[in-house]
Design a protein around this motif. Structure first.
Motif, short mmCIF file in Angstrom:
data_model
loop_
_atom_site.label_atom_id
_atom_site.label_comp_id
_atom_site.label_asym_id
_atom_site.label_seq_id
_atom_site.Cartn_x
_atom_site.Cartn_y
_atom_site.Cartn_z
N THR A 1 7.68 1.81 -9.07
CA THR A 1 7.76 3.18 -8.61
C THR A 1 8.91 3.89 -9.32
O THR A 1 9.92 3.26 -9.65
N ARG B 1 4.24 -3.33 3.04
CA ARG B 1 3.30 -4.42 2.74
C ARG B 1 2.79 -4.99 4.05
O ARG B 1 3.58 -5.49 4.85
N LYS C 1 3.15 -2.65 -9.76
CA LYS C 1 4.07 -2.68 -8.64
C LYS C 1 5.42 -2.07 -9.06
O LYS C 1 6.48 -2.71 -8.95
N ASP D 1 2.90 2.84 -9.41
CA ASP D 1 1.91 2.04 -10.14
C ASP D 1 1.64 0.80 -9.29
O ASP D 1 2.47 -0.11 -9.25
N PHE D 2 0.49 0.79 -8.62
CA PHE D 2 0.21 -0.28 -7.67
C PHE D 2 -0.37 -1.52 -8.36
O PHE D 2 -0.56 -2.54 -7.70
N SER E 1 1.25 6.70 -1.43
CA SER E 1 0.34 5.66 -0.99
C SER E 1 -0.52 5.16 -2.15
O SER E 1 -0.61 5.81 -3.20
N GLN E 2 -1.16 4.04 -1.93
CA GLN E 2 -2.06 3.51 -2.95
C GLN E 2 -3.21 4.47 -3.23
O GLN E 2 -3.75 4.50 -4.33
N ASN F 1 0.80 -1.22 0.00
CA ASN F 1 0.00 0.00 0.00
C ASN F 1 0.83 1.28 0.00
O ASN F 1 0.29 2.38 0.06
N ARG F 2 2.14 1.11 -0.03
CA ARG F 2 3.00 2.31 -0.13
C ARG F 2 4.28 1.94 -0.86
O ARG F 2 4.87 0.87 -0.60
#
Length: 115
Positions: free
Chosen positions: A78, A99, A76, A72-73, A52-53, A32-33
């Motif tokens: 960054t 996580r 995955k 990009d969540f 953050s997400q 989430n981050r």
């Protein structure tokens, strides 16, 4: 476990730009981050920027207005865009994820800014 692989470090002159990338793999559910930390010899690892997400980001005061973090969540990944680089930005830059309440970092990529 998660694996984080950074790329994009190198040598750049003061005033120049550099973009760091990080790909996360492994146990990636629940992340989430995403973001970046940096460290110089003999000093603790410090936050550079995270996102953050939900899209909220935070930056170290020293990089505000010069650096930009994206995450990009789904994929995955960054990215850290660094502009107007200064010699004091020289450090080992670590990719970061949170996580399920736990923090993890990559092996680091060196950024050196010459004056």
């Amino acid at each position: 476990q998660v694996q984080l692989v950074e790329s994009g470090g190198g040598l750049v002159q003061a005033g120049g730009s550099l973009t760091l990338s990080c790909q996360v793999s492994g146990s990636i559910d629940g992340i989430n981050r995403l973001g970046w930390y940096r460290q110089t010899p003999g000093k603790p690892r410090d936050l550079v920027a995270t996102i953050s997400q939900g899209g909220s980001s935070n930056y170290a005061d020293s990089v505000k207005g010069r650096f930009s973090v994206a995450g990009d969540f789904v994929k995955k990944r960054t990215i850290l865009e660094m502009n107007s680089l200064k010699p004091e930005d020289t450090a080992l830059y670590y990719c970061y994820v949170r996580r399920r309440g736990l923090d993890a970092w990559g092996q680091g990529t060196q950024v050196t800014v010459s004056s």
